[in-house]
Design a protein around this motif. Structure first.
Motif, PDB file in Angstrom:
ATOM      1  N   PHE A  47       0.791  -1.233   0.000  1.00 49.53           N
ATOM      2  CA  PHE A  47       0.000   0.000   0.000  1.00 49.53           C
ATOM      3  C   PHE A  47       0.822   1.282   0.000  1.00 49.53           C
ATOM      4  CE2 PHE A  47      -2.453   3.394   1.999  1.00 49.53           C
ATOM      5  CZ  PHE A  47      -3.485   3.490   1.086  1.00 49.53           C
ATOM      6  N   TRP A  50       2.011   1.912  -3.542  1.00 48.55           N
ATOM      7  CA  TRP A  50       0.860   2.108  -4.429  1.00 48.55           C
ATOM      8  C   TRP A  50       0.234   3.488  -4.204  1.00 48.55           C
ATOM      9  CZ3 TRP A  50      -1.500   0.482  -8.609  1.00 48.55           C
ATOM     10  CH2 TRP A  50      -2.850   0.790  -8.819  1.00 48.55           C
ATOM     11  N   SER A  51       0.023   3.861  -2.959  1.00 46.86           N
ATOM     12  CA  SER A  51      -0.649   5.133  -2.677  1.00 46.86           C
ATOM     13  C   SER A  51       0.226   6.336  -3.003  1.00 46.86           C
ATOM     14  CB  SER A  51      -1.109   5.187  -1.221  1.00 46.86           C
ATOM     15  OG  SER A  51      -0.001   5.127  -0.346  1.00 46.86           O
ATOM     16  N   ARG A  58      -2.302   5.074 -11.275  1.00 47.92           N
ATOM     17  CA  ARG A  58      -3.104   4.003 -10.660  1.00 47.92           C
ATOM     18  C   ARG A  58      -4.312   3.679 -11.518  1.00 47.92           C
ATOM     19  NH1 ARG A  58      -4.270   6.123  -4.920  1.00 47.92           N
ATOM     20  NH2 ARG A  58      -3.562   8.102  -5.720  1.00 47.92           N
TER      21      ARG A  58
END
Length: 105
Positions: A47, A50-51, A58
């Motif tokens: 996470f 990814w964030s 994304r």
């Protein structure tokens, strides 16, 4: 099924269906408790990276996985489909009220 980028197998499966039509969409593997824990741990570890990606990156990756062309900047559902958004809020709110009405506090 895939867990942490690796193929995982399951002895059990279940049918996923469209709740509006009750049409079976697919038969999918049923994860064990250990597989579920492993998947949640892998998602939590991924996470932060990814964030940190820009939202456009994304969106493009999710679209590619889903076999769709990359979208432009997405607008909120309520901006694209105000009636659907309102109807969904009513449906979810009604379901929540029914569930809460039966709960004991």
């Amino acid at each position: 099924m895939t867990i942490n980028g690796q193929a995982a197998t399951s002895l059990a499966s279940f049918q996923a269906f469209n709740p509006a039509t009750e049409q079976v969409l697919a038969t999918v593997p049923e994860a064990t408790r250990e597989q579920l824990d492993e998947a949640v741990d892998a998602a939590a570890a991924a996470f932060p990276e990814w964030s940190a990606r820009p939202v456009e990156d994304r969106q493009a990756l999710v679209a590619r996985v889903g076999g769709q062309p990359p979208p432009g900047r997405l607008r909120p559902l309520r901006a694209r489909h105000p009636r659907h958004s309102r109807d969904r809020r009513l449906l979810v709110g009604g379901r929540r009220r029914r569930l809460c009405a039966g709960a004991r506090h």
